[in-house]
Scaffold this motif. Sequence first.
Motif, PDB file in Angstrom:
ATOM      1  N   UNK A 114       9.168  -0.802   9.826  1.00 43.72           N
ATOM      2  CA  UNK A 114       8.502   0.100   9.069  1.00 43.72           C
ATOM      3  C   UNK A 114       7.025   0.361   9.152  1.00 43.72           C
ATOM      4  N   UNK A 115       6.493  -0.958   8.879  1.00 37.44           N
ATOM      5  CA  UNK A 115       5.019  -1.179   8.628  1.00 37.44           C
ATOM      6  C   UNK A 115       4.420  -0.877   9.976  1.00 37.44           C
ATOM      7  N   UNK A 116       5.165  -1.262  11.002  1.00 40.59           N
ATOM      8  CA  UNK A 116       4.023  -1.456  12.402  1.00 40.59           C
ATOM      9  C   UNK A 116       4.602  -0.417  13.079  1.00 40.59           C
ATOM     10  N   UNK A 117       5.750   0.409  13.070  1.00 42.71           N
ATOM     11  CA  UNK A 117       6.205   1.306  13.823  1.00 42.71           C
ATOM     12  C   UNK A 117       6.885   0.993  14.963  1.00 42.71           C
ATOM     13  N   UNK A 118       7.495  -0.228  15.131  1.00 39.14           N
ATOM     14  CA  UNK A 118       8.488  -0.532  15.912  1.00 39.14           C
ATOM     15  C   UNK A 118       7.981  -1.011  17.332  1.00 39.14           C
ATOM     16  N   UNK A 119       7.230  -0.510  18.056  1.00 41.05           N
ATOM     17  CA  UNK A 119       6.638  -1.126  19.370  1.00 41.05           C
ATOM     18  C   UNK A 119       5.974  -2.387  19.205  1.00 41.05           C
ATOM     19  N   UNK A 120       5.488  -2.867  18.098  1.00 37.06           N
ATOM     20  CA  UNK A 120       4.824  -4.087  17.847  1.00 37.06           C
ATOM     21  C   UNK A 120       5.856  -5.530  18.075  1.00 37.06           C
ATOM     22  N   UNK A 171       2.609   1.321  16.999  1.00 35.68           N
ATOM     23  CA  UNK A 171       2.611   2.562  17.483  1.00 35.68           C
ATOM     24  C   UNK A 171       2.878   3.671  16.367  1.00 35.68           C
ATOM     25  N   UNK A 172       2.905   3.104  14.899  1.00 37.52           N
ATOM     26  CA  UNK A 172       2.851   4.342  14.055  1.00 37.52           C
ATOM     27  C   UNK A 172       3.221   3.300  12.708  1.00 37.52           C
TER      28      UNK A 172
END
Lengths: 312, 393
Positions: B221-227, A157-158
């Motif tokens: 941090x690398x994946x933005x959380x949703x992962x 998502x980011x």
Amino acid sequence: MTCPSIFEILTRKIIFVTGKGGVGKTVLTEAIARGLAANRDGDEKNVLWVTIEDPAYPAGEVRALGDRLSHLNCDATQAFDEYVGMKIGIPTLAKIFTQNKLMKYLSQAAPGIHELVLLGKVWFERNHFDHVVVDMPSTGYGLAMFHSAYNFRKLFSGGPLYEDAGAMIDSFSSARESGVIIAALPEEMPLREAIELDHFLLELFPENRSAFVVNRCFPEFDLTDAELKRKSPHSEAQQPVQSPVPTSLEDYAIKRTKLEKQNLKIWAEIDLLYSSIPYLLNATLSRDSLITQLTATMETLGWFTAQTARLK
Amino acid sequence: MTPQDKVDLSDLSALQLDAIIKKRKVLVVAGTGGVGKTTVSSALGIRAAISGRKVVVVTIDPAKRLATSLGLESLGLDTPQDLTDALNLHLKQQGKPLCLGQFSALIPDTKKTFESFVAALAPTAEIQEQVVRNPIYQIFAKEFAGTNEYMALKKLHALVRRAEFDLIILDTPPSRNALSFLEAPTLLSRFFEERFVRWLVVPANRILSIGMKKSLSVLEKLTGGGFMTHLVDFATTLFEVQTRFTETLSEVTELLKSEDVGFCLVSGPTPDTLSELEVFSKTLTAKEMRFDVALINRCLSYLKSQPVSPSFFASPAGQLTLQICARETQALRAFNSFASFSGVSRQTAEKRSSEKPLLLTLPELSRDVHSIEDLIHVADAFIAPSADGEISL
């Protein structure tokens, strides 16, 4: 959208060579890289030739092969560690992360990460060279590598991975920056697979059409003499079912030439623009001299120089 | 040596090939993309059917024209198609004795198989629904290297269980190298490695070490959380199906190790094939599996002594064919030292070392094979090279 010429593709920064297994991608890629790095008056290019986890070469570092040519045998584990190190910035923390058992498991087992990391490494190296020429895995797996960028764009998502996946897609979509060469043999399956691959790639990168090469074309063989002699007026009619096993080397050469012409109609009938490379072979020659011969052939075909390309 | 022990070399190798076809219940045909696995598999199938076996050829990706001529144009039928009548029709036309067994072909629909596989493993419809909806699963089903291979194995497993056929010939999915097929189960089982799946799923295990805490925050941090949410979600559902998945996998692996299963490696007549043969053989031995046949496809050198017009060898095409033949003979000679070769007597032939494969060649053809008629010709053309790498029809 019409196909670009090989010459045009070879002016781009990142060049991918793909196609069905066994069509000679590996030697074609190396010959292209060597051709691009060759000395031309006032036009010096630094070229990186990339193989993807090729067991024939040691994995990992970029190594110089000449003044302007370097080689990288890309390895996913190493590329992953390198990428994490770059993104985290703190070496000790990066080490904790890459050594962590769960992270190791995720990086190795999670679908697509492997492909994304390999592609990311290739993409990153574009900053250091004029051309990056990549020996892509064959059709399905090569395509999976491009898909991985899209998949992770969706999945995350980011964060930096999301950003980088997006930037990679932009790079590969741009006809100024990247290009794909689809290689085939003048045989039914590779030619058809090339067309399918072209469709899939256009779905991913609609503004960036691939170029086509048919490799190992049998030398033109003048059939008139041999065939006229052979052909009695009734022979065809009398033998409705002939064995596909040829009866002599000459019989093979005649039929092979015909077959290749017939097969290439698969491309011709959809007006595909392609470049042909003759069957180069000499059992006594080494692989190196085969590459040299190939590069020279590409040069005469005008792949590397604008002038000859226009003449063609 | 008594006179009747002396057998013609080509007869002997044909006998050995037929012995393999008769002995095994499964033949796995492996090889790099583009070497002609499908043609070889189909030709072996026809040969087996003619000799009286009830055989099915399972092929994932045949040439369209071949599929059409086999009556399999509607892909994804997923059930064996009986082609015995068509085969007999052509055998009759060619004046050959009719087939004593039965010849079928099957093209599995890999996507459908994967979904039915999840359906079969998931304990409830809800869990099945959850798995299929998860974005990680969707990528997994579509992309994961090894899924095709796993599905082929799964199909094989089901066919063996149904015991409807005497012999199953499995044409392995196209891949980068011949070994992918063998490595796929390991890759997949790594994915399902229990301790990690359990770790992600079972909250009691979440007493985190400092290293793990740090690593997780980096991942976030690398994946933005949703992962992470998707991952835990996916792992939870995986955990439900994991045990049964592993069971199937180990059953298939056991099957591949059994006496019932032999492997055939198809490759080209070039010098680099030798290292491929060696690696394949070593890997099979390590996995306790049986290497039956090393099949060198697309050979030309058996034509060397056939008459041609006087000017032919002076032409570029003629020169090229001679060069191809020279390279081929050189390669075949090298393979002979690797594969089992015994042109001596029937007795020694039968005592052939089980670790060393039978070396056979098939000729290069002058057209693409896309009919049962063509396949009948190919089924008759298996030839063993002599010790000095020569082949003749």
